[in-house]
Design a protein around this motif. Structure first.
Motif, short mmCIF file in Angstrom:
data_model
loop_
_atom_site.label_atom_id
_atom_site.label_comp_id
_atom_site.label_asym_id
_atom_site.label_seq_id
_atom_site.Cartn_x
_atom_site.Cartn_y
_atom_site.Cartn_z
N GLN A 178 0.85 -1.18 0.00
CA GLN A 178 0.00 0.00 0.00
C GLN A 178 0.89 1.24 0.00
O GLN A 178 1.80 1.37 0.82
CB GLN A 178 -0.92 0.03 1.22
N ARG A 179 0.61 2.13 -0.94
CA ARG A 179 1.25 3.45 -0.99
C ARG A 179 0.14 4.50 -1.07
O ARG A 179 -0.65 4.51 -2.01
CB ARG A 179 2.18 3.59 -2.19
N LEU A 180 0.11 5.39 -0.12
CA LEU A 180 -0.89 6.45 -0.05
C LEU A 180 -0.19 7.76 0.25
O LEU A 180 0.66 7.83 1.15
CB LEU A 180 -1.93 6.15 1.03
N ARG A 181 -0.56 8.80 -0.50
CA ARG A 181 -0.02 10.14 -0.26
C ARG A 181 -1.16 11.15 -0.28
O ARG A 181 -2.00 11.14 -1.19
CB ARG A 181 1.01 10.51 -1.33
N LEU A 182 -1.20 12.02 0.74
CA LEU A 182 -2.20 13.08 0.85
C LEU A 182 -1.47 14.39 1.11
O LEU A 182 -0.50 14.43 1.88
CB LEU A 182 -3.19 12.81 1.99
N ALA A 183 -1.93 15.48 0.49
CA ALA A 183 -1.26 16.76 0.63
C ALA A 183 -2.27 17.89 0.61
O ALA A 183 -3.32 17.80 -0.04
CB ALA A 183 -0.22 16.96 -0.47
N ALA A 184 -1.95 18.97 1.32
CA ALA A 184 -2.75 20.19 1.34
C ALA A 184 -1.80 21.38 1.31
O ALA A 184 -0.81 21.41 2.06
CB ALA A 184 -3.64 20.26 2.57
N ASP A 185 -2.08 22.36 0.44
CA ASP A 185 -1.24 23.55 0.30
C ASP A 185 -2.10 24.80 0.34
O ASP A 185 -3.15 24.86 -0.31
CB ASP A 185 -0.46 23.51 -1.02
N PHE A 186 -1.65 25.80 1.08
CA PHE A 186 -2.30 27.11 1.13
C PHE A 186 -1.47 28.06 0.27
O PHE A 186 -0.33 28.38 0.62
CB PHE A 186 -2.40 27.61 2.57
N TRP A 187 -2.06 28.47 -0.84
CA TRP A 187 -1.35 29.25 -1.85
C TRP A 187 -1.63 30.74 -1.71
O TRP A 187 -2.78 31.15 -1.60
CB TRP A 187 -1.77 28.81 -3.25
N ARG A 188 -0.57 31.52 -1.74
CA ARG A 188 -0.69 32.96 -1.92
C ARG A 188 -0.71 33.19 -3.43
O ARG A 188 0.34 33.36 -4.08
CB ARG A 188 0.49 33.68 -1.27
N SER A 189 -1.88 33.13 -4.02
CA SER A 189 -2.02 33.19 -5.47
C SER A 189 -3.37 33.77 -5.83
O SER A 189 -4.38 33.45 -5.20
CB SER A 189 -1.88 31.78 -6.07
N ARG A 190 -3.40 34.59 -6.90
CA ARG A 190 -4.65 35.16 -7.38
C ARG A 190 -5.21 34.40 -8.56
O ARG A 190 -6.19 34.82 -9.17
CB ARG A 190 -4.44 36.64 -7.75
N SER A 191 -4.61 33.26 -8.88
CA SER A 191 -5.06 32.49 -10.02
C SER A 191 -6.45 31.89 -9.77
O SER A 191 -6.68 31.25 -8.75
CB SER A 191 -4.07 31.35 -10.32
#
Length: 273
Positions: free
Chosen positions: A219-232
């Motif tokens: 089993q390989r599991l990856r979870l990620a969360a990013d808070f972007w300073r971006s106006r896109s």
């Protein structure tokens, strides 16, 4: 050029910090919108905390930290987003009885998430491919062998993003291995790694002894969360981000191997035509 006017009636006791925050917020809100980027390139710095238990050698967990670096590309194609990451990392771990270990990893991940929902949350689903290697060197217990797990795997990826305000957005991502060509060498008394000091060993040798594996084996599991300073407002953010990532790896053949990792990460990307 946009200006931010502070009312005359504002209290004089307002701190410099509050004024800076107000000016930055005003500048972000009043800045003109730019076209969403179609291609981005950037890099990431990771600071992981990791626990490894390798039962081929000794049923004892080693825990420590280190650094990781990766380069990334993303592009908007075919109704979705294609992403590619190339990364390396190293960590120093310790266990009971002053046992020490070094952990190395390198990876290539490709995925394409097709947009399936576009509302308050934009959601994408699609295929993912990974070529990931985790190598453990338990110096205290066994200074003549390295222990590794390499998976060339296929599975699904899921992404989601939403705007928090005109300046900030949050992006979520997850991947799961379903099937793989797996390389894991059982420790044998007549198998000694005489080339541990060779740099090429950590890239070449762990790719041998391939076997088929699937979700029930590894089993390989990856979870990620990013808070972007971006106006896109498009699927690709540009600018910089602070985030967190968790990675879980477990293999049952020929004995249990467990890797648990939680990492803080800083990402910076730039858009280009």
């Amino acid at each position: 050029m946009a200006t931010c006017l502070v009312p005359v009636s504002a209290p004089c006791v307002r701190t410099h910090t509050s004024l800076v925050i107000a000016l930055c917020t005003c500048a972000c809100v009043s800045a003109p919108r730019a076209a969403p980027p179609e291609h981005t390139f950037g890099g990431m710095l990771r600071i992981p905390v990791e626990t490894v238990r390798e039962d081929l050698l000794v049923p004892q967990a080693h825990t420590g930290s280190g650094l990781g670096f990766s380069l990334s590309y993303a592009g908007a194609f075919a109704g979705g987003v294609m992403r590619a990451d190339l990364g390396v990392g190293a960590r120093y771990l310790r266990a009971a009885h002053d046992a020490q270990a070094l952990i190395f990893d390198h990876s290539l991940r490709l995925r394409h998430a097709f947009t399936v929902a576009a509302g308050a949350w934009h959601v994408g689903v699609g295929p993912a491919f990974g070529w990931e290697t985790d190598i453990a060197y338990f110096e205290t217990w066994d200074d003549a062998h390295a222990y590794w797990l390499t998976d060339r795997w296929l599975g699904p990826t899921v992404t989601a993003w939403t705007r928090l305000d005109p300046c900030w957005r949050v992006d979520l991502e997850g991947e799961l291995m379903l099937v793989a060509l797996e390389s894991r060498r059982p420790r044998a008394p007549d198998y000694k790694q005489d080339g541990l000091d060779a740099f090429s060993f950590y890239f070449a040798e762990p790719q041998r002894y391939r076997r088929f594996a699937w979700l029930a084996d590894t089993q390989r599991l990856r979870l990620a969360a990013d808070f972007w300073r971006s106006r896109s407002d498009g699927p690709l953010p540009n600018g910089w981000a602070l985030g967190a990532e968790t990675r879980v790896v477990h293999a049952s053949y020929p004995a249990s191997l467990l890797v648990l990792e939680l990492a803080l990460r800083f990402t910076a990307v730039w858009s280009f035509p």
